[in-house]
Design an enzyme around this catalytic site. Structure first.
Site, short mmCIF file in Angstrom:
data_model
loop_
_atom_site.label_atom_id
_atom_site.label_comp_id
_atom_site.label_asym_id
_atom_site.label_seq_id
_atom_site.Cartn_x
_atom_site.Cartn_y
_atom_site.Cartn_z
N ARG A 64 0.85 -1.20 0.00
CA ARG A 64 0.00 0.00 0.00
C ARG A 64 0.88 1.25 0.00
O ARG A 64 0.60 2.23 -0.67
CB ARG A 64 -0.95 0.02 1.20
N TYR A 116 -15.85 16.74 -17.56
CA TYR A 116 -16.15 15.32 -17.59
C TYR A 116 -17.25 15.02 -16.58
O TYR A 116 -17.24 15.57 -15.46
CB TYR A 116 -14.86 14.55 -17.25
N ASP A 190 -6.77 18.52 -15.93
CA ASP A 190 -7.11 17.16 -16.37
C ASP A 190 -6.66 17.06 -17.83
O ASP A 190 -7.28 17.62 -18.72
CB ASP A 190 -8.62 16.95 -16.24
N LYS A 215 -7.33 5.69 -20.31
CA LYS A 215 -7.49 6.16 -21.68
C LYS A 215 -6.17 6.00 -22.46
O LYS A 215 -5.66 4.91 -22.54
CB LYS A 215 -7.99 7.60 -21.68
C1 LIG Z 1 -12.31 9.02 -18.11
C2 LIG Z 1 -12.02 10.37 -17.62
C3 LIG Z 1 -11.86 10.63 -16.27
C4 LIG Z 1 -12.06 9.58 -15.21
O1 LIG Z 1 -11.14 8.53 -15.29
P1 LIG Z 1 -11.51 7.03 -14.85
O2 LIG Z 1 -10.23 6.30 -15.10
O3 LIG Z 1 -12.66 6.58 -15.70
O4 LIG Z 1 -11.89 7.08 -13.43
C5 LIG Z 1 -11.54 11.92 -15.89
N1 LIG Z 1 -11.40 12.90 -16.79
C6 LIG Z 1 -11.55 12.69 -18.12
C7 LIG Z 1 -11.40 13.83 -19.07
C8 LIG Z 1 -11.88 11.42 -18.56
O5 LIG Z 1 -12.06 11.23 -19.86
#
Ligand SMILES: *Cc1c(COP(=O)(O)O)cnc(C)c1O
Length: 405
Positions: A64, A116, A190, A215
């Site tokens: 952890r 998002y 982000d 992603k």
């Molecule tokens: C998918 C996404 C998230 C969240 O990520 P997860 O891995 O699904 O929790 C946050 N911001 C953007 C722009 C995203 O496309």
């Protein structure tokens, strides 16, 4: 105990320094500390590490708190994000959760108005449960942030491009406003949509950049991960404290998958982006309203080009009719109907029905999110196949004036 921040596996200085161009660095993982010279960093699938003696602690004791596979992916990501410290957690939302734990009750967040869906949900939850207010502003107009900056401001949360409307925020200008007026506030970007290959917010003035590793970074939709990069080591240490305290560090196996996936980021993105540019040109030529920062018609084309080295591989377009949009989405064969993006396979979706359905309809309307909007996330398939499949779906849906062929 005086030391509130537990010692943790430190990022090695040499591995966070970039010496080659991005595509070279991203595939070059430093595994020089491996006792057997393994070419691929091994998976340390262990929860605990033995100590040499009752008081002699080694670099690792409990996964952890730290695990060698996780440390390797973190050091590698720090290098490609231009971060002093990178941290990996179990999802992109987990990354934002860790970051928002830096905000105390009564402090405020300023965020965009085309966020998002999951980010909106977490910010609403914080408002209800912690009395942390978020002001939503139109981040395409940098000055719109000025009235909200105060000594209560703790985080300024930006996405650029936004999803799904592909609006651009001026990261350097907004960062300057925030740092000049609120020394205690952190600018958080982000950067999921661009990936560090195309845009590195920490080089543009942001303090923290985070990604959904689900992603582009991993690229195959076979794991969930979140990646946080901090410009200052001290901020990275505070975030590490939260991760160790809450236990959301990425598992050894998922850390290994993420490290394996990220090596092909540049080559995947080059292919996906090139195809997306062709598809954007095609759709615009058919008369659709296309949202894509690679098109000259995008109102913030120059701003995007000043921050990023390419437009990416996600676009959205409007058909003017929700029924037509539904038929297009259902008429494609190669494009999977799926939320998310950044996968090697191409995806098609209707954000208002899918990824952004958690935003109430009246708020979607307020933020002018068109109900007929279609989002395309372009994969690495042959671009001709993708175009032909899209064209036949547009024909079936009656979206083209005269069926071609
Ligand atoms: C998918 C996404 C998230 C969240 O990520 P997860 O891995 O699904 O929790 C946050 N911001 C953007 C722009 C995203 O496309």
């Amino acid at each position: 105990m005086t030391d509130i921040l537990p010692s943790s596996p430190a990022a090695s200085v040499t591995s966070t320094t970039r010496r080659y161009r991005f595509a070279t660095e991203v595939v070059t993982v430093d595994s020089s500390d491996d006792p057997h010279n393994a070419a691929s960093v091994p998976i340390y699938q262990t929860a605990t590490f033995k100590q040499k003696g009752a008081t002699a602690t080694g670099e690792y004791d409990y996964s952890r708190s730290g695990n060698p596979t996780r440390t390797h992916v973190e050091n590698h990501l720090a290098k490609i994000m231009s971060a002093e410290r990178a941290l990996v957690v179990t999802s992109g939302m987990g990354a934002l959760d860790v970051i928002t734990r830096l905000v105390k009750t009564g402090e405020e967040i300023i965020a965009g108005d085309d966020l998002y869906g999951g980010t909106n949900r977490l910010l609403s939850f914080l408002a209800k449960s912690q009395n942390v207010k978020t002001h939503h502003i139109d981040t395409t107009k940098s000055d719109s942030i000025l009235p909200y900056l105060s000594d209560k401001t703790r985080l300024v949360l930006l996405e650029s491009p936004t999803n799904p409307l592909i609006k651009i925020s001026d990261i350097p200008t907004i960062s300057k406003y925030v740092h000049d007026r609120c020394p205690n506030a952190l600018v958080v970007v982000d950067n999921t949509m661009m990936s560090p290959y195309l845009q590195r917010p920490l080089e543009l003035g942001a303090d923290i950049s985070y990604h959904s590793g689900t992603k582009y970074l991993s690229g195959h939709h076979d794991l969930m991960a979140g990646v946080i990069g901090a410009k200052k080591a001290s901020v990275g240490d505070e975030l590490y404290y939260v991760i160790n305290a809450t236990g959301c560090g990425l598992s050894p196996f998922d850390s290994w998958l993420l490290l394996r996936g990220v090596k092909t980021l540049a080559v995947r993105m080059d292919k996906q982006q090139a195809s997306c540019i062709r598809i954007a040109d095609y759709l615009e030529a058919q008369g659709f309203k296309v949202h894509f920062p690679g098109l000259r018609s995008h109102p913030q084309y120059d701003l995007h080009a000043s921050m990023a080295s390419g437009p990416g591989a996600v676009l959205s377009f409007e058909t003017g009719d929700t029924g037509i949009s539904e038929r297009i989405v259902e008429g494609t064969k190669l494009w999977s109907i799926s939320v998310s993006f950044g996968c090697v396979n191409s995806l098609i979706s209707m954000p208002c029905r899918m990824s952004h359905a958690s935003i109430p309809a009246h708020i979607r309307a307020e933020r002018s999110l068109p109900e007929d909007l279609i989002r395309l996330c372009v994969g690495i398939e042959d671009a001709d196949d993708l175009l032909e499949d899209l064209e036949q779906a547009l024909n079936i849906a009656g979206a083209l004036p005269t069926p071609s062929k």
